[in-house]
Design a protein around this motif. Structure first.
Motif, PDB file in Angstrom:
ATOM      1  N   UNK A   1       0.861  -1.182   0.000  1.00 39.68           N
ATOM      2  CA  UNK A   1       0.000   0.000   0.000  1.00 39.68           C
ATOM      3  C   UNK A   1       0.897   1.231   0.000  1.00 39.68           C
ATOM      4  N   UNK A   2       0.525   2.208  -0.826  1.00 42.60           N
ATOM      5  CA  UNK A   2       1.240   3.478  -0.832  1.00 42.60           C
ATOM      6  C   UNK A   2       0.231   4.602  -1.000  1.00 42.60           C
ATOM      7  N   UNK A   3       0.675   5.798  -0.706  1.00 39.35           N
ATOM      8  CA  UNK A   3      -0.200   6.945  -0.882  1.00 39.35           C
ATOM      9  C   UNK A   3       0.578   8.223  -0.914  1.00 39.35           C
ATOM     10  N   UNK A   4      -0.137   9.284  -1.245  1.00 42.34           N
ATOM     11  CA  UNK A   4       0.475  10.598  -1.274  1.00 42.34           C
ATOM     12  C   UNK A   4      -0.359  11.572  -2.072  1.00 42.34           C
ATOM     13  N   UNK A   5      -0.020  12.847  -1.960  1.00 41.03           N
ATOM     14  CA  UNK A   5      -0.760  13.889  -2.665  1.00 41.03           C
ATOM     15  C   UNK A   5      -0.114  14.261  -3.997  1.00 41.03           C
ATOM     16  N   UNK A   6      -0.954  14.718  -4.926  1.00 41.58           N
ATOM     17  CA  UNK A   6      -0.480  15.331  -6.159  1.00 41.58           C
ATOM     18  C   UNK A   6      -1.593  16.167  -6.759  1.00 41.58           C
ATOM     19  N   UNK A   7      -1.274  17.342  -7.181  1.00 46.50           N
ATOM     20  CA  UNK A   7      -2.211  18.217  -7.901  1.00 46.50           C
ATOM     21  C   UNK A   7      -3.565  18.353  -7.201  1.00 46.50           C
ATOM     22  N   UNK A   8      -3.551  18.462  -5.880  1.00 47.17           N
ATOM     23  CA  UNK A   8      -4.776  18.644  -5.125  1.00 47.17           C
ATOM     24  C   UNK A   8      -5.536  17.363  -4.810  1.00 47.17           C
ATOM     25  N   UNK A   9      -4.992  16.239  -5.233  1.00 48.92           N
ATOM     26  CA  UNK A   9      -5.619  14.939  -4.976  1.00 48.92           C
ATOM     27  C   UNK A   9      -4.762  14.183  -3.971  1.00 48.92           C
ATOM     28  N   UNK A  10      -5.408  13.615  -2.967  1.00 49.33           N
ATOM     29  CA  UNK A  10      -4.715  12.739  -2.025  1.00 49.33           C
ATOM     30  C   UNK A  10      -5.226  11.329  -2.297  1.00 49.33           C
ATOM     31  N   UNK A  11      -4.297  10.412  -2.523  1.00 53.48           N
ATOM     32  CA  UNK A  11      -4.710   9.059  -2.870  1.00 53.48           C
ATOM     33  C   UNK A  11      -4.056   8.013  -1.997  1.00 53.48           C
ATOM     34  N   UNK A  12      -4.712   6.859  -1.917  1.00 52.05           N
ATOM     35  CA  UNK A  12      -4.172   5.695  -1.228  1.00 52.05           C
ATOM     36  C   UNK A  12      -4.430   4.502  -2.154  1.00 52.05           C
ATOM     37  N   UNK A  13      -3.384   3.706  -2.379  1.00 50.04           N
ATOM     38  CA  UNK A  13      -3.446   2.627  -3.356  1.00 50.04           C
ATOM     39  C   UNK A  13      -2.936   1.333  -2.725  1.00 50.04           C
ATOM     40  N   UNK A  14      -3.785   0.308  -2.735  1.00 52.36           N
ATOM     41  CA  UNK A  14      -3.428  -0.994  -2.167  1.00 52.36           C
ATOM     42  C   UNK A  14      -3.470  -2.047  -3.264  1.00 52.36           C
ATOM     43  N   UNK A  15      -2.456  -2.893  -3.271  1.00 52.73           N
ATOM     44  CA  UNK A  15      -2.353  -4.020  -4.196  1.00 52.73           C
ATOM     45  C   UNK A  15      -2.264  -5.296  -3.370  1.00 52.73           C
ATOM     46  N   UNK A  16      -3.019  -6.314  -3.769  1.00 54.69           N
ATOM     47  CA  UNK A  16      -2.995  -7.602  -3.092  1.00 54.69           C
ATOM     48  C   UNK A  16      -2.722  -8.688  -4.126  1.00 54.69           C
ATOM     49  N   UNK A  17      -1.864  -9.639  -3.758  1.00 53.93           N
ATOM     50  CA  UNK A  17      -1.441 -10.719  -4.644  1.00 53.93           C
ATOM     51  C   UNK A  17      -1.760 -12.046  -3.966  1.00 53.93           C
ATOM     52  N   UNK A  18      -2.598 -12.863  -4.617  1.00 51.79           N
ATOM     53  CA  UNK A  18      -3.029 -14.123  -4.023  1.00 51.79           C
ATOM     54  C   UNK A  18      -2.650 -15.271  -4.950  1.00 51.79           C
TER      55      UNK A  18
END
Length: 148
Positions: free
Chosen positions: A72-89
């Motif tokens: 999982x990673x996240x951070x702001x850019x251009x006024x957008x704050x995001x959080x991104x999770x990847x799962x591998x099964x």
């Protein structure tokens, strides 16, 4: 806030998919949407990386990582704050199920939630498709090497 979730099955072992996906500096080699990516150290919680995609200059920070399982990673850019999770099964057939979930908040999202959700969804669908193609190519090339 907007969010989206997408999943794909990859005909490659989880270790292969994980290695490709977490070699962040190499993303531009297989992900056409990433122009450049730079890391600030070894993959671990707190590690930051900078990447350029679709005209955005993004600095993301890893907030969670479980080897060959999730990141999982996240951070702001251009006024957008995001959080991104990847799962591998790992799948019983030796393949891998990859799930990606991302959410965005911020003024640009509030101004056009449907448009931003569509952009986010398409970017994740493309990312998954390119990850699948790259991982399956690695497997096919490895099979070709073993046959020689």
């Amino acid at each position: 806030m907007i969010s989206t979730r997408h999943e794909i099955t990859v005909a490659a072992p989880v270790e292969t998919v994980w290695r490709l996906h977490t070699d962040i500096a190499a993303w531009p080699l297989w992900h056409s949407g990433v122009e450049r990516a730079e890391t600030s150290g070894e993959l671990a919680v707190g590690m930051s990386f900078r990447w350029f995609t679709h005209g955005l200059d993004i600095t993301s920070t890893v907030t969670a990582v479980e080897d060959c399982r999730s990141i999982t990673w996240g951070g702001p850019t251009s006024g957008i704050d995001g959080m991104h999770r990847w799962t591998f099964v790992p799948a019983a057939d030796g393949g891998t199920s990859v799930v990606t979930e991302e959410y965005w908040t911020g003024a640009p999202v509030d101004a056009d939630p449907d448009g931003m959700r569509a952009l986010l969804a398409q970017s994740l669908i493309d990312w998954l498709a390119e990850l699948k193609e790259a991982a399956e190519t690695v497997v096919a090339q490895g099979a070709g090497e073993r046959q020689r």
